[in-house]
Motif scaffolding. Sequence first.
Motif, mmCIF file in Angstrom:
data_model
loop_
_atom_site.group_PDB
_atom_site.id
_atom_site.type_symbol
_atom_site.label_atom_id
_atom_site.label_comp_id
_atom_site.label_asym_id
_atom_site.label_seq_id
_atom_site.Cartn_x
_atom_site.Cartn_y
_atom_site.Cartn_z
ATOM 1 N N VAL A 29 59.670 32.187 82.137
ATOM 2 C CA VAL A 29 59.821 33.279 83.226
ATOM 3 C C VAL A 29 58.343 33.841 83.190
ATOM 4 O O VAL A 29 57.797 34.005 84.444
ATOM 5 N N ALA A 30 57.806 34.505 82.292
ATOM 6 C CA ALA A 30 56.779 35.141 82.228
ATOM 7 C C ALA A 30 55.985 34.586 81.303
ATOM 8 O O ALA A 30 56.399 34.348 79.742
ATOM 9 N N VAL A 31 54.704 34.724 81.114
ATOM 10 C CA VAL A 31 53.604 34.269 80.150
ATOM 11 C C VAL A 31 52.537 35.355 79.802
ATOM 12 O O VAL A 31 52.782 36.330 80.573
ATOM 13 N N ASP A 32 52.208 35.204 78.497
ATOM 14 C CA ASP A 32 51.109 36.421 78.059
ATOM 15 C C ASP A 32 49.820 36.048 78.812
ATOM 16 O O ASP A 32 49.600 34.959 79.459
ATOM 17 N N MET A 33 48.857 36.882 78.856
ATOM 18 C CA MET A 33 47.318 36.832 79.290
ATOM 19 C C MET A 33 46.848 35.389 78.966
ATOM 20 O O MET A 33 45.949 34.909 79.825
ATOM 21 N N ARG A 34 46.894 35.173 77.728
ATOM 22 C CA ARG A 34 46.119 34.100 77.109
ATOM 23 C C ARG A 34 46.605 32.652 77.713
ATOM 24 O O ARG A 34 45.867 31.851 78.236
ATOM 25 N N THR A 35 47.761 32.587 77.766
ATOM 26 C CA THR A 35 48.452 31.436 78.600
ATOM 27 C C THR A 35 48.047 31.332 79.821
ATOM 28 O O THR A 35 47.770 30.312 80.597
ATOM 29 N N ALA A 36 48.270 32.415 80.615
ATOM 30 C CA ALA A 36 47.969 32.567 82.119
ATOM 31 C C ALA A 36 46.253 32.026 82.224
ATOM 32 O O ALA A 36 46.284 31.347 83.150
ATOM 33 N N ALA A 37 45.487 32.684 81.240
ATOM 34 C CA ALA A 37 44.156 32.338 81.480
ATOM 35 C C ALA A 37 44.003 30.834 81.128
ATOM 36 O O ALA A 37 43.116 30.193 81.959
ATOM 37 N N ILE A 54 53.884 45.988 80.372
ATOM 38 C CA ILE A 54 54.905 46.271 79.909
ATOM 39 C C ILE A 54 54.575 47.005 78.621
ATOM 40 O O ILE A 54 54.127 46.091 77.594
ATOM 41 N N GLY A 55 54.525 48.288 78.520
ATOM 42 C CA GLY A 55 53.710 48.809 77.157
ATOM 43 C C GLY A 55 52.316 48.717 77.399
ATOM 44 O O GLY A 55 51.795 48.820 78.402
ATOM 45 N N GLY A 56 51.792 48.223 76.024
ATOM 46 C CA GLY A 56 50.670 47.874 76.182
ATOM 47 C C GLY A 56 50.287 46.233 76.376
ATOM 48 O O GLY A 56 49.125 45.818 75.966
ATOM 49 N N VAL A 57 51.189 45.596 76.773
ATOM 50 C CA VAL A 57 51.145 44.138 76.681
ATOM 51 C C VAL A 57 51.260 43.661 78.252
ATOM 52 O O VAL A 57 52.039 44.375 79.266
ATOM 53 N N TYR A 58 50.337 42.764 78.721
ATOM 54 C CA TYR A 58 50.278 42.150 80.260
ATOM 55 C C TYR A 58 51.028 40.806 80.034
ATOM 56 O O TYR A 58 50.971 40.176 79.241
ATOM 57 N N ARG A 59 52.051 40.869 81.421
ATOM 58 C CA ARG A 59 52.809 39.614 81.344
ATOM 59 C C ARG A 59 52.517 39.031 82.733
ATOM 60 O O ARG A 59 52.227 39.958 83.789
ATOM 61 N N VAL A 60 52.335 37.833 82.938
ATOM 62 C CA VAL A 60 52.106 37.199 84.233
ATOM 63 C C VAL A 60 53.343 36.455 84.508
ATOM 64 O O VAL A 60 53.700 35.384 83.826
ATOM 65 N N PRO A 61 54.104 36.748 85.744
ATOM 66 C CA PRO A 61 54.997 35.583 86.129
ATOM 67 C C PRO A 61 54.933 34.374 86.430
ATOM 68 O O PRO A 61 53.946 34.140 86.962
ATOM 69 N N THR A 62 55.609 33.260 86.073
ATOM 70 C CA THR A 62 55.296 32.009 86.132
ATOM 71 C C THR A 62 55.276 31.500 87.421
ATOM 72 O O THR A 62 54.213 30.650 87.821
ATOM 73 N N THR A 63 56.287 31.681 88.103
ATOM 74 C CA THR A 63 56.197 31.365 89.806
ATOM 75 C C THR A 63 54.837 31.728 90.516
ATOM 76 O O THR A 63 54.500 30.582 91.157
ATOM 77 N N PRO A 64 54.458 32.808 90.534
ATOM 78 C CA PRO A 64 53.546 33.200 91.238
ATOM 79 C C PRO A 64 52.188 32.447 90.857
ATOM 80 O O PRO A 64 51.300 32.011 91.428
#
Length: 98
Positions: free
Chosen positions: A19-27, A53-63
């Motif tokens: 549903v959401a991915v880390d910044m490395r995967t999104a990049a 979320i805290g010190g972590v970035y997450r990117v929602p997969t649908t957008p």
Amino acid sequence: MSMPPRTPLSFTEVFELPVAVDMRTAARALGICTGTAYQLVRRGAFPCPVLRIGGVYRVPTTPLMRVLGIEERPLYAVDLEGDQEPDDGTATSAPYGR
């Protein structure tokens, strides 16, 4: 020490994302390096929403998929029963053959 270049995600890999991915995967999905992705986030210029979320970035997969030009709903082969058409928004008011 330089890291080897990462290959972009394949079409199949994109559909297997959570549903959401880390910044490395999104990049990687966008075909950019992680450092560039973080720079874009800091400038408010990342091409899709980013959640912190805290010190972590997450990117929602649908957008993310929309930015990649991928339709968000998967297509499935549907066996038609009787004279019914699939309910995919393209059905007409008259059944097949009439």
